[in-house]
Each structure stands twice: as structure tokens, then as C-alpha cells.
Design a protein around this motif. Structure first.
Motif, PDB file in Angstrom:
ATOM      1  N   ALA A  16      53.718  31.937  55.002  1.00  0.00           N
ATOM      2  CA  ALA A  16      52.547  32.603  55.571  1.00  0.00           C
ATOM      3  C   ALA A  16      51.253  32.029  55.014  1.00  0.00           C
ATOM      4  CB  ALA A  16      52.622  34.106  55.294  1.00  0.00           C
ATOM      5  N   LEU A  17      51.188  31.813  53.706  1.00  0.00           N
ATOM      6  CA  LEU A  17      49.985  31.269  53.089  1.00  0.00           C
ATOM      7  C   LEU A  17      49.746  29.824  53.508  1.00  0.00           C
ATOM      8  CD1 LEU A  17      50.268  32.805  49.510  1.00  0.00           C
ATOM      9  CD2 LEU A  17      48.623  33.410  51.298  1.00  0.00           C
ATOM     10  N   SER A  18      50.824  29.069  53.721  1.00  0.00           N
ATOM     11  CA  SER A  18      50.684  27.685  54.184  1.00  0.00           C
ATOM     12  C   SER A  18      50.089  27.650  55.584  1.00  0.00           C
ATOM     13  CB  SER A  18      52.047  26.985  54.171  1.00  0.00           C
ATOM     14  OG  SER A  18      52.565  26.895  52.857  1.00  0.00           O
ATOM     15  N   ILE A  19      50.590  28.517  56.462  1.00  0.00           N
ATOM     16  CA  ILE A  19      50.033  28.602  57.822  1.00  0.00           C
ATOM     17  C   ILE A  19      48.582  29.047  57.767  1.00  0.00           C
ATOM     18  CG2 ILE A  19      50.195  29.832  60.024  1.00  0.00           C
ATOM     19  CD1 ILE A  19      53.226  30.004  59.570  1.00  0.00           C
ATOM     20  N   PHE A  20      48.295  29.988  56.893  1.00  0.00           N
ATOM     21  CA  PHE A  20      46.931  30.499  56.727  1.00  0.00           C
ATOM     22  C   PHE A  20      45.967  29.375  56.337  1.00  0.00           C
ATOM     23  CE2 PHE A  20      43.945  31.926  53.373  1.00  0.00           C
ATOM     24  CZ  PHE A  20      43.078  32.675  54.143  1.00  0.00           C
ATOM     25  N   ILE A  21      46.338  28.578  55.347  1.00  0.00           N
ATOM     26  CA  ILE A  21      45.449  27.517  54.847  1.00  0.00           C
ATOM     27  C   ILE A  21      45.356  26.358  55.829  1.00  0.00           C
ATOM     28  CG2 ILE A  21      45.118  25.810  53.019  1.00  0.00           C
ATOM     29  CD1 ILE A  21      46.465  27.817  51.104  1.00  0.00           C
ATOM     30  N   HIS A 189      55.083  47.223  54.300  1.00  0.00           N
ATOM     31  CA  HIS A 189      53.650  47.035  54.075  1.00  0.00           C
ATOM     32  C   HIS A 189      53.366  45.613  53.575  1.00  0.00           C
ATOM     33  CE1 HIS A 189      49.566  48.397  53.481  1.00  0.00           C
ATOM     34  NE2 HIS A 189      49.583  48.104  52.196  1.00  0.00           N
ATOM     35  N   VAL A 190      54.191  45.133  52.651  1.00  0.00           N
ATOM     36  CA  VAL A 190      54.033  43.770  52.130  1.00  0.00           C
ATOM     37  C   VAL A 190      54.315  42.743  53.219  1.00  0.00           C
ATOM     38  CG1 VAL A 190      55.026  42.064  50.548  1.00  0.00           C
ATOM     39  CG2 VAL A 190      54.531  44.372  49.739  1.00  0.00           C
ATOM     40  N   PHE A 191      55.365  42.958  53.997  1.00  0.00           N
ATOM     41  CA  PHE A 191      55.734  42.015  55.056  1.00  0.00           C
ATOM     42  C   PHE A 191      54.626  41.905  56.101  1.00  0.00           C
ATOM     43  CE2 PHE A 191      57.574  41.250  59.277  1.00  0.00           C
ATOM     44  CZ  PHE A 191      58.153  40.004  59.061  1.00  0.00           C
ATOM     45  N   LEU A 192      54.089  43.020  56.542  1.00  0.00           N
ATOM     46  CA  LEU A 192      53.006  42.984  57.525  1.00  0.00           C
ATOM     47  C   LEU A 192      51.742  42.367  56.932  1.00  0.00           C
ATOM     48  CD1 LEU A 192      53.283  46.358  59.482  1.00  0.00           C
ATOM     49  CD2 LEU A 192      53.924  44.073  60.219  1.00  0.00           C
ATOM     50  N   GLY A 193      51.534  42.595  55.640  1.00  0.00           N
ATOM     51  CA  GLY A 193      50.389  41.967  54.984  1.00  0.00           C
ATOM     52  C   GLY A 193      50.488  40.449  55.028  1.00  0.00           C
ATOM     53  N   MET A 194      51.680  39.921  54.774  1.00  0.00           N
ATOM     54  CA  MET A 194      51.891  38.474  54.852  1.00  0.00           C
ATOM     55  C   MET A 194      51.755  37.984  56.291  1.00  0.00           C
ATOM     56  SD  MET A 194      52.318  37.350  51.804  1.00  0.00           S
ATOM     57  CE  MET A 194      51.071  38.574  51.376  1.00  0.00           C
ATOM     58  N   THR A 195      52.187  38.802  57.243  1.00  0.00           N
ATOM     59  CA  THR A 195      52.083  38.429  58.657  1.00  0.00           C
ATOM     60  C   THR A 195      50.627  38.317  59.092  1.00  0.00           C
ATOM     61  OG1 THR A 195      54.201  39.512  59.114  1.00  0.00           O
ATOM     62  CG2 THR A 195      52.779  39.063  61.002  1.00  0.00           C
ATOM     63  N   LEU A 196      49.757  39.119  58.498  1.00  0.00           N
ATOM     64  CA  LEU A 196      48.333  39.007  58.796  1.00  0.00           C
ATOM     65  C   LEU A 196      47.792  37.630  58.402  1.00  0.00           C
ATOM     66  CD1 LEU A 196      47.057  42.550  57.767  1.00  0.00           C
ATOM     67  CD2 LEU A 196      46.889  41.517  60.033  1.00  0.00           C
ATOM     68  N   PHE A 197      48.323  37.063  57.308  1.00  0.00           N
ATOM     69  CA  PHE A 197      47.943  35.706  56.930  1.00  0.00           C
ATOM     70  C   PHE A 197      48.399  34.701  57.981  1.00  0.00           C
ATOM     71  CE2 PHE A 197      47.652  37.585  52.654  1.00  0.00           C
ATOM     72  CZ  PHE A 197      46.436  37.043  52.236  1.00  0.00           C
ATOM     73  N   VAL A 198      49.554  34.959  58.602  1.00  0.00           N
ATOM     74  CA  VAL A 198      50.081  34.049  59.626  1.00  0.00           C
ATOM     75  C   VAL A 198      49.173  34.027  60.849  1.00  0.00           C
ATOM     76  CG1 VAL A 198      51.997  33.626  61.225  1.00  0.00           C
ATOM     77  CG2 VAL A 198      52.480  34.300  58.869  1.00  0.00           C
ATOM     78  N   VAL A 199      48.725  35.188  61.302  1.00  0.00           N
ATOM     79  CA  VAL A 199      47.921  35.254  62.527  1.00  0.00           C
ATOM     80  C   VAL A 199      46.445  34.975  62.268  1.00  0.00           C
ATOM     81  CG1 VAL A 199      49.538  36.890  63.555  1.00  0.00           C
ATOM     82  CG2 VAL A 199      47.538  37.754  62.353  1.00  0.00           C
ATOM     83  N   PHE A 200      46.037  34.976  61.015  1.00  0.00           N
ATOM     84  CA  PHE A 200      44.628  34.789  60.659  1.00  0.00           C
ATOM     85  C   PHE A 200      43.978  33.590  61.361  1.00  0.00           C
ATOM     86  CE2 PHE A 200      41.213  33.032  58.121  1.00  0.00           C
ATOM     87  CZ  PHE A 200      40.462  34.130  57.746  1.00  0.00           C
ATOM     88  N   PRO A 201      44.553  32.378  61.289  1.00  0.00           N
ATOM     89  CA  PRO A 201      43.875  31.215  61.874  1.00  0.00           C
ATOM     90  C   PRO A 201      43.777  31.261  63.394  1.00  0.00           C
ATOM     91  CG  PRO A 201      45.623  30.555  60.357  1.00  0.00           C
ATOM     92  CD  PRO A 201      45.813  31.997  60.649  1.00  0.00           C
TER      93      PRO A 201
END
Length: 226
Positions: A16-21, A189-201
Motif C-alpha cells: 500500500a505504501l509503495s503504491i502511495f509513493i 480499521h487497520v486494513f481500511l487505513g492501508m487501503t486509503l493509501f492505495v487509493v490516495f494517488p
């Protein structure tokens, strides 16, 4: 189940963080004209201002609380004389207060987006999806307060802290193990939080990374009178 837990909480966060960055860098490089909030203030401003102010105040404080609460080592809290149970009580109180402010604002924004015909007509699927995802994430966070009230010793909170701190130090195996037996509502809650990083860009959330700090130091605009 052990494999799934490791995948979701020891590997997926790094994906998720890799997709985010990478996604954010690519979008900024190739599609700068889309790097904006896409404000609909011209179509309706009263509800936007009312909801946006409450939402931003609430979400900024909630995120700040998560950052400080999860990433500050337990040793520092002990030095400050704050035990795990006390820290949990503080987190529940402040998190609940600012979470409700955020909930109030986000409810207004979501209702405006879905039921105002003019706003709905100019909304993309991602605009609606990101608001719904934020709404579900916020509700889960508020519900977790009631779960936390059932065990005021702070044990679950310490496990979540261990997960976050191990993720930061690139120890995904230990992170997944730390969170393995926490309540399912925390895991979701943690899983959806990481998913927000995925959709961020791919959403209007990118405007978060463009705080106009230059406005604080730029020269005044000279306006000549006739």
C-alpha cells in the motif's frame, strides 16, 4: 489464518505504501493539472464550508493522535508517568471527541455529494467512493472506542503500537504477530487505513500533499486603484 494475517498486516502495508509513493510521484509528474481538490464551492458553498471545516479539524487531530499514539515508544510514556491504561483512556476521550467532530462534518459532505443534484452530476465515481471509504473508516474508529471500553488495561493498544512500530522498522513478521489476536474491528480499521493509501494517488486526496505554505512568505500582490 496465520498466512492471511501475515499477508494483510505484514506485507500488504508495504504494498500500500509503495503504491502511495510511486503512484503519487507518477501522477504529479504526468498529470499535474489533475492534482487538485476539484472544489465544487461555486455550485454550493454553505454546506461545503460547514462540513469541510468540521471534517478537517476532526481528521487532522485524529491523524495526529494516531501518529503520536502509535509511534511513540512505550518507554517515553513511562518516563512521562503515563501508564498504558491511562494512555488508552486519553486516546478514547480525545479520539472520540475529535472523531465525532469529523463524523459531523463528513456526514454533511457525504449527504451533499450524494443528494445535491448539481454536486452529484459533477462527481466522479472515485469522489463518492473515497467519501464512503472515509465514512466507514471513521465509523469503525468510533466503534472501536466501545470495544476498548471492555478492556481498560491498555493491552490491545500496546499490541497495535507494537504493530505500527515494527512496520516502521521494516519488521513485518513481528508486526503481523503483534496484531494477530487483536479484536477484528481493530484489524478491519487497520486494513481500511492501508487501503486509503492505495487509493490516495488516484483520488482528490492528493491535495493533502500540496499545502500552500508559499502563501506565508510570498510578496503582497500590488493592486493599483484607478
Amino acid at each position: 489464518m496465520t498466512y492471511l494475517n501475515t499477508l494483510l498486516f505484514g506485507i500488504y502495508p508495504y504494498i500500500a505504501l509503495s503504491i502511495f509513493i510511486i503512484g503519487s510521484v507518477v501522477r504529479y509528474d504526468r498529470e499535474q493539472f489533475t492534482w487538485k481538490t476539484g472544489s465544487s464551492q461555486l455550485l454550493e458553498s454553505k454546506q461545503l464550508k460547514q462540513g469541510s471545516r468540521a471534517f478537517h479539524i476532526g481528521v487532522i487531530m485524529v491523524l495526529l493522535g494516531h501518529f503520536v499514539g502509535l509511534l511513540t515508544p512505550s518507554e517515553i510514556w513511562h518516563l512521562l508517568g503515563i501508564e498504558a491504561s491511562q494512555k488508552q483512556l486519553i486516546a478514547m476521550g480525545l479520539g472520540g471527541f475529535f472523531g465525532l467532530i469529523c463524523f459531523y462534518g463528513l456526514t454533511i459532505l457525504l449527504r451533499r455529494r450524494l443528494f445535491n443534484p448539481r454536486i452529484r452530476a459533477t462527481s466522479s465515481t472515485m469522489d463518492i467512493a473515497i467519501l464512503l471509504l472515509l465514512y466507514v473508516q471513521l465509523i469503525l474508529g468510533l466503534l472501536s472506542i466501545f470495544v476498548s471500553a471492555g478492556h481498560m488495561d491498555g493491552a490491545e493498544m500496546l499490541k497495535l503500537m507494537s504493530w505500527a512500530q515494527n512496520m516502521v522498522t521494516f519488521n513485518g513478521t513481528a508486526a503481523a504477530a503483534a496484531i494477530s489476536d487483536v479484536h477484528w474491528i481493530y484489524k478491519l480499521h487497520v486494513f481500511l487505513g492501508m487501503t486509503l493509501f492505495v487509493v490516495f494517488p488516484f483520488s482528490r486526496l492528493v491535495h493533502i500533499a500540496s499545502v500552500p505554505l508559499q502563501y506565508l512568505t510570498r510578496n503582497y500582490q500590488v493592486v493599483r486603484s484607478k
